[in-house]
Design an enzyme around this catalytic site. Sequence first.
Site, mmCIF file in Angstrom:
data_model
loop_
_atom_site.group_PDB
_atom_site.id
_atom_site.type_symbol
_atom_site.label_atom_id
_atom_site.label_comp_id
_atom_site.label_asym_id
_atom_site.label_seq_id
_atom_site.Cartn_x
_atom_site.Cartn_y
_atom_site.Cartn_z
ATOM 1 N N CYS A 1 -11.875 3.711 -18.388
ATOM 2 C CA CYS A 1 -10.827 3.262 -19.344
ATOM 3 C C CYS A 1 -10.240 2.050 -18.928
ATOM 4 O O CYS A 1 -9.913 1.275 -19.645
ATOM 5 C CB CYS A 1 -9.972 4.368 -19.847
ATOM 6 S SG CYS A 1 -9.161 5.073 -18.568
ATOM 7 N N GLU B 1 -4.581 9.294 -23.968
ATOM 8 C CA GLU B 1 -4.838 8.145 -23.094
ATOM 9 C C GLU B 1 -6.143 7.776 -23.663
ATOM 10 O O GLU B 1 -7.398 8.462 -23.341
ATOM 11 C CB GLU B 1 -5.109 8.926 -21.750
ATOM 12 C CG GLU B 1 -4.985 7.982 -20.733
ATOM 13 C CD GLU B 1 -6.280 7.464 -20.157
ATOM 14 O OE1 GLU B 1 -6.632 6.548 -20.666
ATOM 15 O OE2 GLU B 1 -6.706 8.147 -19.316
ATOM 16 N N LYS C 1 -10.784 21.917 -23.103
ATOM 17 C CA LYS C 1 -12.239 21.525 -23.369
ATOM 18 C C LYS C 1 -12.742 20.357 -22.886
ATOM 19 O O LYS C 1 -12.639 19.029 -22.981
ATOM 20 C CB LYS C 1 -12.518 21.060 -25.055
ATOM 21 C CG LYS C 1 -13.944 21.041 -25.511
ATOM 22 C CD LYS C 1 -14.011 20.584 -27.152
ATOM 23 C CE LYS C 1 -14.390 18.972 -26.925
ATOM 24 N NZ LYS C 1 -15.535 18.533 -26.201
ATOM 25 N N GLU D 1 -14.088 -2.269 -26.191
ATOM 26 C CA GLU D 1 -14.382 -1.686 -25.117
ATOM 27 C C GLU D 1 -15.770 -1.381 -24.898
ATOM 28 O O GLU D 1 -16.403 -0.495 -25.566
ATOM 29 C CB GLU D 1 -13.743 -0.349 -25.115
ATOM 30 C CG GLU D 1 -13.516 0.376 -23.800
ATOM 31 C CD GLU D 1 -12.948 1.821 -23.815
ATOM 32 O OE1 GLU D 1 -13.014 2.658 -24.699
ATOM 33 O OE2 GLU D 1 -12.232 1.838 -22.876
#
Length: 785
Positions: A289, A255, A181, A386
């Site tokens: 990331c 992850e 996906k 983040e």
Amino acid sequence: MEYGPAPESTKEAQAWLDQHGRSFGLFINNEWSAAGELFASINPADASKLADLTQATAGDVDRAVAAARAAQPGWQALGGHGRAKIMYALARLMQKHARLFAVLETLDNGKTIRETRDVDLPLVARHFYHHAGWAQLQAEEFADYRAVGVVGQIVPWNFPLLMLAWKIAPAMAAGNTIVFKPAEFTSLTAMLFAEICVQAGVPAGVVNIVTGDGRVGEAIVTHPGIDKLAFTGSTEVGRLIRQASAGSGKKLSLELGGKSPFIVFDDADLDAAVEGLVDSIWFNQGQVCCAGSRLLVQESVQEKFLAKLRARMDKLTLGSPLDKSMDIGALVDPIQQQRIAGLVDSARAEGCTVYQPACEIPANGAWYPPTLITGASTSAAVAQAEIFGPVLVAMSFRTPPEAVQLANNTVYGLAACVWTENISLALDMAPQIKAGVVWINTANQFDAACGFGGYRESGYGREGGREGMYEYMTALAEDARPAAPVQPEQGKAKAKATLATGGGFAIDRTAKLYIGGKQARPDGAYSRAINGVDGSFIAEVGEGNRKDIRNAVEAAHKAGGWSKATAHNRAQVLYYIAENLAARADEFAARIAAMTGDRNAEKEVQASIERLFYYAAWADKYDGLAHQPPMHGITVALNEPIGVIGIVCPNEAPLLGFISLVAPAIAVGNRVVVVPSEAHPLSATDLYQVFDTSDLPGGVVNIITGSADELARTLATHSDIDAVWRHDGSAAGCAEVERLSASSLKRTWVGGAKGRDWYSTAQAGGRAVLAHATQVKNIWIPYGV
Ligand code: NAI
């Protein structure tokens, strides 16, 4: 010098979209389904609509899983060479159509053509080439493993095609079939990839692509036909996936997010470090990331470095991502822009200094200028969260220990950069930083041969290289595991047990807990009776509780020296434990016989001694790797201990089960808090004296007896425990451990209801077990430049 605009043509990409009527169904079994409920795919650089995509339903996911399941045996049966040829064809076709892919990606995502053309696409092709190689070598290099089966893969929008390659290439190489996906913002290159799969001869059902939002992701995560889940995205969704898949037996790799430090020492080449920082935080608008989003600069050069940095920021160009001279493109969606602006505004309101170069922001689309924040406290939201945008937060440090402390001061642990001309300093820092990737004097380097993935709440599992291949395989020994825990042979032991009870051990003895190398009374001052197989009372053991676990975890953390001890020394201690156990073998055999009625208790003691030798042997042989990516450097992949592991031991083989879990954990440098067999804990409590005479430092092994369920719950929710293993055959207990582990994203290794033959080295030994006890750190080091 001013550059004029250098726009890349979108003619071919637009023609490709037109050819599809700008509307896409789902790709299942190498066929396109009719479009269903649609949602728009928008070009974030000008807010124009590119195409419509289908929101897949649960029924669509069912069909995709069924197609993948049906195709898996055939894909496997093609063999390594058969799969390698198809993957090689895929790599060639990706290269051939690289320009179309790059333009389409830029249109869909907003990232600059410079990046899609020069970074994303070359890495995508390299990934398929590299993994075609693993397919070819699989039978030889992974002889003890098989494909997991059907894998469900969910990716984010920041590197749409590259994430697809990271996920699909290793899965295919290992012989799995796939339900994939893409992110709802960026699915177009996955649609083009589907076409390329058909051209390359990928058999029907091997790669299935379903589009849509998080609901489609949920349908994949909870689908019973999926054997393994691989996810890249936010820590928040990673946590949900861990919870939703707990107890399902699905293999999982996550992850997740990061807040990676970029550390600059005063002796660094400051100009090079500035360029590294540009690549680190302004690459892909900071939507990376592993972006170096926290600059830690040594105080003595702070002003000088920041002045150079601001000057460099002034030169960054922002504008149409299709313009080849642009450094900064559009953000993926206005929603990200609002999130970023909100965080920066709050920093401003808190008194931080915000620097943004004067640049013209296009009228339409989602944009945010490169930003430098100074004056933030270490606990400020911008220093901890983040941001996932082009925002750098700068702080200073004085000494290397302070740099380490600041670097590790987040819940994340994905990546770090260290800039210094002093190799000793760089290599002293690398092991101290809690991160899965450390770049020395470089930044944001990736390669198919090198593992990538996080520590702590940045997730677990690795992608890339040999270490990444294991994520898509199952050890054959797992298939041989018995359906239920192996019971000891019972019978004649009764007489022996009585003898043992009466002879070797004082009847009124209460075994205490073992914390920090000392026997400790349980906090609650309660104990429980342990009876032998004939029902007679043997002894009492302490009833450990939450506070005892807390004390044990503290003791384990204090024993951090064990992780730094040499592997040779750790091996010596394990041999010594074996030697001292051998000296008391009869006594231990009698105890096992008394507790379990096992008439072959001597065999269990001998197997335990051998298992100690086995892991002593491994201690200095579970080496890492030196990868050779196509750059002027090497990537050293080291197996590091995870930290503090909580272990719940099996009831069958109470001594051997205990040793088989504790020995590998401590052999590689972990410290453990162990809950021995709830039914038969005395073999573990008898070990205290063996440990005391074997040079095992206090705190390396801590033992808490009591209720397995209650203590497992405490281990799984304790924020200072890094991993939890549970192997006592309780399916519900294992599911609970997995679910609770989501709070701090601990690694887990659970046996479920299935037993393990603890006598079998294949099932209780080998690299697969050691992999549970370690995490790989990839350190990129310039070499031969
Ligand atoms: P996300 O984590 O929500 O989305 C990633 C993927 O997961 C998408 O394909 C999405 O459809 C899917 N997904 C969403 N909910 C799901 C669920 N319950 N079950 C299964 N799949 C699900 O990330 P999002 O919302 O796109 O971005 C939000 C923030 O997450 C970003 O601002 C950034 O901070 C972070 N993020 C981090 C990434 C990383 O690589 N570390 C990548 C993307 C986002």
